[in-house]
Design an enzyme around this catalytic site. Structure first.
Site, PDB file in Angstrom:
ATOM      1  N   GLU A 150       0.891  -1.176   0.000  1.00 61.70           N
ATOM      2  CA  GLU A 150       0.000   0.000   0.000  1.00 61.70           C
ATOM      3  C   GLU A 150       0.919   1.213   0.000  1.00 61.70           C
ATOM      4  OE1 GLU A 150      -3.106  -0.034  -0.346  1.00 61.70           O
ATOM      5  OE2 GLU A 150      -3.899  -1.898   0.466  1.00 61.70           O
ATOM      6  N   CYS A 188      -2.684   9.285   2.595  1.00 57.67           N
ATOM      7  CA  CYS A 188      -2.338   8.844   1.234  1.00 57.67           C
ATOM      8  C   CYS A 188      -3.477   9.086   0.258  1.00 57.67           C
ATOM      9  CB  CYS A 188      -1.925   7.381   1.262  1.00 57.67           C
ATOM     10  SG  CYS A 188      -3.099   6.375   2.174  1.00 57.67           S
TER      11      CYS A 188
HETATM   12  P1  NAD Z   1       8.292   5.227   4.522  1.00 58.96           P
HETATM   13  O1  NAD Z   1       8.206   4.439   3.262  1.00 58.96           O
HETATM   14  O2  NAD Z   1       9.448   6.110   4.710  1.00 58.96           O
HETATM   15  O3  NAD Z   1       8.297   4.231   5.784  1.00 58.96           O
HETATM   16  C1  NAD Z   1       7.262   3.286   5.986  1.00 58.96           C
HETATM   17  C2  NAD Z   1       7.785   2.210   6.911  1.00 58.96           C
HETATM   18  O4  NAD Z   1       8.844   1.518   6.248  1.00 58.96           O
HETATM   19  C3  NAD Z   1       8.383   2.733   8.218  1.00 58.96           C
HETATM   20  O5  NAD Z   1       8.041   1.849   9.273  1.00 58.96           O
HETATM   21  C4  NAD Z   1       9.887   2.675   7.943  1.00 58.96           C
HETATM   22  O6  NAD Z   1      10.657   2.529   9.126  1.00 58.96           O
HETATM   23  C5  NAD Z   1       9.984   1.428   7.084  1.00 58.96           C
HETATM   24  N1  NAD Z   1      11.164   1.342   6.218  1.00 58.96           N
HETATM   25  C6  NAD Z   1      11.948   2.351   5.771  1.00 58.96           C
HETATM   26  N2  NAD Z   1      12.934   1.843   4.991  1.00 58.96           N
HETATM   27  C7  NAD Z   1      12.769   0.506   4.946  1.00 58.96           C
HETATM   28  C8  NAD Z   1      13.451  -0.574   4.299  1.00 58.96           C
HETATM   29  N3  NAD Z   1      14.520  -0.358   3.520  1.00 58.96           N
HETATM   30  N4  NAD Z   1      13.004  -1.833   4.465  1.00 58.96           N
HETATM   31  C9  NAD Z   1      11.908  -2.072   5.216  1.00 58.96           C
HETATM   32  N5  NAD Z   1      11.223  -1.093   5.874  1.00 58.96           N
HETATM   33  C10 NAD Z   1      11.633   0.178   5.723  1.00 58.96           C
HETATM   34  O7  NAD Z   1       6.906   6.000   4.639  1.00 58.96           O
HETATM   35  P2  NAD Z   1       6.465   7.031   5.759  1.00 58.96           P
HETATM   36  O8  NAD Z   1       7.224   8.288   5.522  1.00 58.96           O
HETATM   37  O9  NAD Z   1       6.517   6.390   7.098  1.00 58.96           O
HETATM   38  O10 NAD Z   1       4.902   7.231   5.414  1.00 58.96           O
HETATM   39  C11 NAD Z   1       4.459   8.067   4.407  1.00 58.96           C
HETATM   40  C12 NAD Z   1       4.185   7.295   3.130  1.00 58.96           C
HETATM   41  O11 NAD Z   1       3.262   6.247   3.388  1.00 58.96           O
HETATM   42  C13 NAD Z   1       3.537   8.147   2.066  1.00 58.96           C
HETATM   43  O12 NAD Z   1       4.134   7.856   0.823  1.00 58.96           O
HETATM   44  C14 NAD Z   1       2.083   7.694   2.071  1.00 58.96           C
HETATM   45  O13 NAD Z   1       1.382   7.897   0.876  1.00 58.96           O
HETATM   46  C15 NAD Z   1       2.246   6.252   2.395  1.00 58.96           C
HETATM   47  N6  NAD Z   1       0.996   5.691   2.936  1.00 58.96           N
HETATM   48  C16 NAD Z   1       0.254   4.872   2.141  1.00 58.96           C
HETATM   49  C17 NAD Z   1      -0.947   4.348   2.610  1.00 58.96           C
HETATM   50  C18 NAD Z   1      -1.783   3.439   1.765  1.00 58.96           C
HETATM   51  O14 NAD Z   1      -2.693   2.811   2.297  1.00 58.96           O
HETATM   52  N7  NAD Z   1      -1.527   3.322   0.466  1.00 58.96           N
HETATM   53  C19 NAD Z   1      -1.379   4.659   3.898  1.00 58.96           C
HETATM   54  C20 NAD Z   1      -0.594   5.501   4.686  1.00 58.96           C
HETATM   55  C21 NAD Z   1       0.604   6.005   4.196  1.00 58.96           C
END
Ligand code: NAD
Length: 503
Positions: free
Chosen positions: A256, A290
């Site tokens: 997602e 999002c």
């Molecule tokens: P992010 O991708 O930076 O981080 C998300 C999660 O991934 C965090 O827990 C982070 O610690 C972890 N992470 C980071 N690098 C990683 C790696 N290399 N391997 C595994 N895990 C890793 O996102 P964010 O800044 O926390 O959240 C914002 C983003 O989330 C926005 O792009 C938003 O659109 C998206 N989002 C999408 C939905 C949806 O349902 N489509 C819902 C909420 C947020």
């Protein structure tokens, strides 16, 4: 916790095998985004602790996967009651770690999560599939729907409680066990959720929470052969890395990802409704949603009035402390994210965008918070960075159009496809927009509402896989074909393809 009673937090931010466990990694802090002050100093988990949690989930899987749907349903229903009992605590802790207004946490995040739990308690008992039967004269076939195993889930910081619910509930309802990694900047409510599950009687090891960085704990989950499926919500960039890590071991993945929702206002739209909808739809959770409205496309006949209406309402928005009943909007999640959002606005301004800032930045004890004023940007072309890239803040762009074809083409001119809305009084336009816009959700004359019964998930660079609804239950289960011989013979009819024919 700015402006409210201090809450005593437990700094042991892992839940492994039914116990709170302190991290063994580097020192870190949960920061109050309203003031910039630390509300909890703690230690991050290590990759080794993530592996320990996966081991506990594996141990618990054998027994949990053999519970009946009715047993799982009863326990998840009990969890819904425990979450209800803890509603006030959940709302205040969610608000403290994210800075979001209490009215949002208590009116949306907490009831939404409880409703999800109630939904999955019911859905756990409804497993649908094809009929058993004789699809060859010599066999009876049936379909079994089975859990996948241990799920590794990785969640973002914008809706920490709801994300915990969206990840954990369908996974355990389908008979899986789970290790959830919340964002290390907002881990607190996922821990409360896991504790409530234990209080409800869900066995130890079924739900585990490990709080660490993406690089260490995230990678320890995505690359772990004992993790049968990875479910990730976050940015598209990190989603690609997660998918690559899962691809290396051919593990299931559910993504997602980001969004850049268009908001299309046709010539016959109710202008007041569209203006209000655009303000609420773009500012929800300070734009850190999002599905938030990010790109308004407005028929030229309404463009000036729409722009003035949104700019006026933005100007009236009050930024402030979560527990102040006058507050409309909270801060962004971190200083880094505030700077990221501000960078987009500065570049849009430099590129000739007309920027309408609303609200006033808080002062006094809130001066150190990560505030960003609601911002409307007009006058940019469709190709501009602010129109094409996910900003994930309280920023809305507005562009005019002449024809419906042009509006729908611009709405679809994005790699993302998570959500969209169309505003019109004409049923034919509404039907055309709902058919032609490439997004997992299309609202007509509204933007944002979600329902436990209905799926949430993206198209294109917004990922694949569905959260909520029976579709997510299906994602967390796999189907098996069982074929039983009906003949009881040694030499089956089809063996003639191997053995010589009797002479
Ligand atoms: P992010 O991708 O930076 O981080 C998300 C999660 O991934 C965090 O827990 C982070 O610690 C972890 N992470 C980071 N690098 C990683 C790696 N290399 N391997 C595994 N895990 C890793 O996102 P964010 O800044 O926390 O959240 C914002 C983003 O989330 C926005 O792009 C938003 O659109 C998206 N989002 C999408 C939905 C949806 O349902 N489509 C819902 C909420 C947020």
């Amino acid at each position: 916790m700015s402006g409210s009673q201090p809450h005593i937090f437990n700094p042991a931010l892992n839940y492994i095998g039914g116990r709170r466990v302190a991290g063994a990694g580097a020192a870190f802090a949960v920061i109050d985004p309203c003031s910039g002050a630390s509300i909890l100093d703690y230690q991050l988990a290590t990759g080794g602790q993530a592996e320990e949690a996966v081991h506990c989930a594996r141990q618990a899987f054998r027994q949990w996967s053999r519970t009946t749907p009715g047993e799982r349903s009863g326990l998840i229903q009990a969890l819904a009651h425990k979450l209800t009992d803890r509603s006030d605590e959940l709302a205040s802790v969610e608000s403290a770690q994210t800075g979001k207004p209490l009215k949002l946490a208590s009116g949306f995040d907490v009831p939404g999560t409880i409703d999800n739990a109630a939904f999955f308690a019911g859905a756990a008992r409804v497993l649908e599939g094809s009929a058993a039967g004789e699809y060859s004269p010599d066999h009876t076939s049936m379909i079994r729907r089975e859990p996948i195993g241990v799920i590794g889930s990785i969640a973002p910081w914008n809706y920490p409680l709801q994300m915990a619910g969206w990840k954990i509930l369908p996974a355990i309802a389908a008979g899986n066990t789970i290790v959830l990694k919340p964002s290390e900047i907002t881990p607190l409510t996922a821990l409360l959720f896991a504790e409530a599950a234990s209080e409800a009687g869900i066995p130890d090891g079924v739900i585990n929470v490990v709080t660490g960085t993406g690089l260490e704990v995230g990678n320890a989950l995505t690359g772990n052969r004992q993790v049968d499926m990875v479910s990730f919500t976050g940015s598209t960039a990190v989603g690609r890395q997660v998918m690559a890590s899962c691809a290396a071991r051919a593990a299931r993945v559910h993504l997602e990802l980001g969004g850049k929702a268009p908001f299309v206002v046709f010539a016959d739209a109710d202008l007041d409704a569209a203006v209000h909808g655009a303000v609420a739809g773009s500012l929800i959770n300070t734009g850190q949603d999002c599905t938030a409205a990010t790109r308004a496309y407005v028929h030229v006949s309404l463009l000036e009035a729409f722009t003035a209406g949104v700019a006026d309402l933005f100007a009236s928005i009050v930024l402030g402390a979560p527990d102040d009943s006058n507050t409309d909007l909270g801060p962004l999640s971190s200083a880094r994210h505030r700077d990221h959002v501000a960078g987009f606005v500065a570049r849009a301004r430099a590129d000739g965008g007309r920027v309408y800032d609303g609200g006033a930045l808080p002062s006094g004890e809130l001066a150190g918070g990560f505030w960003h004023r609601p911002t409307l940007i007009a006058g940019l072309p469709q190709s501009a960075e602010a129109v094409q890239s996910e900003i994930f803040g309280p920023v809305l762009t507005v562009i005019g159009f002449d024809t419906d074809d042009e509006a729908l083409a611009m709405a679809n001119d994005s790699p993302f496809g998570l959500a969209a809305s169309a505003w019109t009084g004409d049923v034919h336009r509404a039907l055309r927009a709902s058919r032609e816009i490439n997004a997992g959700t299309v609202w007509i004359n509204d933007h944002i509402p979600i329902f436990s019964e209905m799926p949430h998930g993206g198209f294109g660079a917004s990922g694949f896989g569905k959260d909520m609804s029976v579709y997510s239950l299906q994602e967390y289960s796999q189907i098996k074909h069982v074929a039983m011989d009906l003949t009881g013979t040694v030499e089956k009819d089809w063996h003639r393809t191997i053995f010589k024919s009797p002479s």
